[in-house]
Enzyme design. Structure first.
Site, PDB file in Angstrom:
ATOM      1  N   GLY A   1       0.827  -1.237   0.153  1.00 49.14           N
ATOM      2  CA  GLY A   1      -0.009  -0.004  -0.042  1.00 49.14           C
ATOM      3  C   GLY A   1       0.711   1.296   0.024  1.00 49.14           C
TER       4      GLY A   1
ATOM      5  N   PRO B   1       5.217  -4.901  -0.711  1.00 51.16           N
ATOM      6  CA  PRO B   1       4.822  -3.835  -1.638  1.00 51.16           C
ATOM      7  C   PRO B   1       4.713  -4.321  -3.198  1.00 51.16           C
ATOM      8  CG  PRO B   1       7.105  -4.264  -0.798  1.00 51.16           C
ATOM      9  CD  PRO B   1       6.277  -5.204  -0.193  1.00 51.16           C
ATOM     10  N   GLY B   2       4.012  -3.639  -3.835  1.00 51.76           N
ATOM     11  CA  GLY B   2       3.727  -4.037  -5.318  1.00 51.76           C
ATOM     12  C   GLY B   2       3.996  -2.635  -5.855  1.00 51.76           C
ATOM     13  N   ARG B   3       2.979  -1.597  -5.995  1.00 52.79           N
ATOM     14  CA  ARG B   3       2.920  -0.461  -6.596  1.00 52.79           C
ATOM     15  C   ARG B   3       4.428   0.273  -6.330  1.00 52.79           C
ATOM     16  NH1 ARG B   3      -1.489   2.572  -7.785  1.00 52.79           N
ATOM     17  NH2 ARG B   3      -2.696   1.678  -6.042  1.00 52.79           N
TER      18      ARG B   3
ATOM     19  N   TYR C   1     -10.233   4.668 -11.470  1.00 52.99           N
ATOM     20  CA  TYR C   1     -10.034   5.349 -10.180  1.00 52.99           C
ATOM     21  C   TYR C   1      -9.978   7.101 -10.516  1.00 52.99           C
ATOM     22  CZ  TYR C   1      -7.928   0.675  -9.694  1.00 52.99           C
ATOM     23  OH  TYR C   1      -7.861  -0.336  -9.671  1.00 52.99           O
TER      24      TYR C   1
ATOM     25  N   CYS D   1     -13.552   3.048 -27.434  1.00 54.90           N
ATOM     26  CA  CYS D   1     -15.115   3.562 -27.612  1.00 54.90           C
ATOM     27  C   CYS D   1     -15.766   3.844 -26.436  1.00 54.90           C
ATOM     28  CB  CYS D   1     -15.960   2.660 -28.540  1.00 54.90           C
ATOM     29  SG  CYS D   1     -15.276   2.429 -30.130  1.00 54.90           S
ATOM     30  N   GLU D   2     -15.135   4.786 -25.684  1.00 55.52           N
ATOM     31  CA  GLU D   2     -15.634   5.280 -24.463  1.00 55.52           C
ATOM     32  C   GLU D   2     -15.369   6.479 -24.314  1.00 55.52           C
ATOM     33  OE1 GLU D   2     -17.103   3.219 -21.880  1.00 55.52           O
ATOM     34  OE2 GLU D   2     -17.055   1.455 -22.970  1.00 55.52           O
TER      35      GLU D   2
ATOM     36  N   TYR E   1       0.178  -1.784 -12.341  1.00 56.31           N
ATOM     37  CA  TYR E   1      -1.274  -1.856 -12.731  1.00 56.31           C
ATOM     38  C   TYR E   1      -1.444  -1.148 -13.987  1.00 56.31           C
ATOM     39  CZ  TYR E   1      -1.239  -2.945  -7.493  1.00 56.31           C
ATOM     40  OH  TYR E   1      -0.881  -3.616  -6.315  1.00 56.31           O
TER      41      TYR E   1
END
Ligand code: LLP
Length: 432
Positions: A244, A287-289, A330, A357-358, A386
Site C-alpha cells: 500500500g 509492496p507492489g506499486r 479511479y 469507444c468510451e 497496474y
C-alpha cells in the site's frame, strides 16, 4: 542515478532513447527501467531487510507479473505474493522458489490451492471462512502440511480512493474481528494436523501517503496476537502488514521513503512485544506499486488531433484505457510529455485521449505540451504498476509489448500480442 534524461531533444529512459524504442518495437509500448526498480529494492534492503532481524518483503506481483519480473525479484532477495493460479503459474514458470511464495486471495479455488500446496508455497494467507477446511482437505489428499496466516479485516478505513481501500469492516477481504467468527477459525488452525498456523495478515489499501493507517492496523494485529496468547497459550510467529505504500504520479503527490512507514511500524511492534512479553514475530510486508510504478513509462503515437475552438484540443493516442485503465477506473492522474520534443517549451494545452469507444477513455486532461502533431510519441510517466497487469483486449486492441531497459540496453520481456493470438481461443461451432 538519473533515470530520466534528455538528449538531442529526445526523452531517454535509463539510457535508452524512447523515440528509438517506439520505432524499434512499435507503440503502444511499456518501458521499464531496471535501475529504477533496483533503486527501490536497494532502499528496501537498506531500510528494512538488512536493518532488522526476522523480516521479509514479498513483492506483490499483481502490480506487474511477468517471468522477467519474478526472476528480478528472486535475484534481489524478495519473496513473492501471488493472488491467483495465473500469478502462481507465472512464478512457477520463472522457477521462483516455492518456500518464498505467499498465496493471497479472497476466493482461492480448489485447483489453485492444490497447485500451491503441490508446489510447496511458503505460506497461504487464508481469507475466507471455508478456506481452512479446503486446505486441510487438499493437504490430506496430497500428504503435505502447509503454513498459514489469517488475513483479518482490521476495521480501519484508509485515506485513499474507495475502490482501493480494503481494511474497512464492510469489505469482501479478510476475516472479520467478531470473536464468534474469528476465534473458532483460530482454534481450528491451532488444532489442525495439516496447517501450521503462523499468524495474521492485513492489507488496508493502496496508494497511501500517510503511515497512520498502517500503524492503527498494526495495533489491531498486535492486540490480537496478545489475545491469542492469553486465550490459547499460543504465540504467533508472523505478522504480515501488507503493501500500500504510495508513489508519485504527478506533481503534488508524495512518495514517502519506505523508512517513513517501516521505522515507526517496527518501533511500535518491538515496543508492544517487549511490553507484553511476546517474542517479536517475523514481520512481512508486501509492496507492489512502490517497487515498480515509477520505473515504468508508456509510449504511444499521437494520431488524430481535434481542435474544438474555445473548448479544448483532443490529441488521440494509439492505446488508452486498454493499456491503462486507472484514469477511467479511479480518476487517477497522470502526466507526460512529447518524447521527441522533450526540450521544447510547453506552448499548448491538450487533452490526451485514448482510442477506445468510451468517453471516459481520457488519459490526461488539459496537459501543457510542446506543439502536438500526428506521429509524435507521447510518454506517460509512472505506468509501471497496474498498467500492463490490468490491460484488456477491449475493442480487440492487442496487449502491448514490454521492454526492460538498463544503462542504455533494451531487452524485450513481453512480446506484443498479435491478432492471431487474440483469436486463438475462439471456436466456430459446426454449422456457424
Ligand atoms: N498485498 C495485498 C494482499 C494486496 O491486496 C495488495 C494490493 C498489495 C499487497 C499491494 O499493494 P500495493 O503495494 O501495490 O499498493 N489496481 C489498483 C490497486 C489494487 C491493489 C490491490 N491490492 C490500482 O491500480 O490502483
Amino acid at each position: 542515478m538519473t533515470i530520466q534524461t534528455i538528449e538531442n531533444g529526445h526523452l531517454y529512459w535509463d539510457g535508452c532513447d524512447t523515440v528509438a524504442l517506439a520505432e524499434k518495437y512499435g507503440t503502444p509500448l511499456y518501458v521499464l527501467s531496471e535501475n529504477a526498480i533496483l533503486a527501490r529494492t536497494d532502499e528496501l534492503h537498506r531500510d528494512f531487510l538488512d536493518k532488522y532481524d526476522n523480516v521479509r518483503a514479498a513483492y506483490a506481483s499483481k502490480a506487474f507479473s511477468t517471468l522477467a519480473m519474478c526472476r528480478l525479484m528472486a535475484r534481489e532477495g524478495l519473496a513473492l505474493d501471488v493472488v491467483s493460479g495465473g500469478e502462481l503459474y507465472t512464478a512457477i514458470k520463472a522457477d521462483f522458489p516455492g518456500e518464498h511464495i505467499e498465496f493471497n486471495g479472497n476466493n482461492k479455488s480448489r485447483e489453485e490451492l492444490t497447485m500451491a500446496i503441490e508446489y510447496g508455497v511458503g505460506r497461504i494467507i487464508v481469507d475466507g471462512l471455508q478456506e481452512l477446511r479446503l486446505i486441510e482437505d487438499i493437504c490430506q489428499a496430497v500428504g503435505k502440511k502447509t503454513q498459514i496466516l489469517f488475513r483479518i479485516t482490521p476495521e480501519i478505513k484508509a485515506d485513499t480512493h474507495d475502490f482501493i481501500s480494503t481494511g474497512q469492516k464492510d469489505s469482501k477481504f479478510g476475516i472479520p474481528l467478531n470473536p464468534e467468527i474469528l476465534f473458532p477459525q483460530i482454534e481450528a488452525a491451532i488444532a489442525s494436523p495439516f496447517a501450521d498456523f503462523l499468524g495474521f495478515h492485513f492489507h488496508i489499501g493502496s496508494q497511501l501517503a500517510d503511515n497512520s493507517t498502517h500503524l492503527a492496523a498494526a495495533k489491531v494485529a498486535l492486540h490480537l496476537a496478545l489475545a491469542v496468547k492469553e486465550r490459547y497459550d499460543f504465540e504467533i510467529r508472523e505478522l504480515n502488514y501488507g503493501g500500500g505504500f504510495g508513489v508519485k504520479y504527478v506533481e503534488g503527490d508524495v512518495r514517502q521513503p519506505y523508512a517513513y512507514f517501516l521505522e515507526p511500524l517496527m518501533a511500535l511492534t518491538e515496543a508492544f512485544c517487549t511490553a507484553n512479553n511476546l517474542k517479536r514475530p517475523t514481520i512481512v510486508i508486501e509492496p507492489g506499486r512502490s517497487i515498480v510504478a515509477e520505473a515504468g513509462i508508456s509510449l504511444h503515437t499521437i494520431g488524430s488531433i481535434k481542435e474544438l475552438p474555445g473548448i479544448r484540443t483532443y490529441a488521440s493516442i494509439d492505446g488508452g484505457m486498454t493499456d491503462n485503465i486507472r484514469p477511467g477506473l479511479y480518476q487517477a492522474d497522470y502526466t507526460g510529455l512529447i518524447a521527441n520534443k522533450a526540450d521544447q517549451s510547453l506552448t499548448e494545452v491538450v487533452t490526451i485521449s485514448g482510442k477506445a469507444c468510451e468517453s471516459t477513455d481520457i488519459l490526461v486532461k488539459n496537459l501543457a505540451t510542446a506543439p502536438v502533431e500526428a506521429g509524435d510519441i507521447f510518454v506517460t510517466f509512472a505506468t509501471g504498476a497496474y498498467g500492463y497487469s490490468m490491460a484488456s483486449n477491449y475493442n480487440k486492441l492487442p496487449i502491448p509489448a514490454v521492454v526492460m531497459v538498463k544503462d542504455g540496453v533494451d531487452q524485450l520481456i513481453v512480446r506484443r500480442q498479435s491478432y492471431e493470438q487474440m483469436l486463438q481461443n475462439e471456436c466456430l461451432p459446426e454449422g456457424m
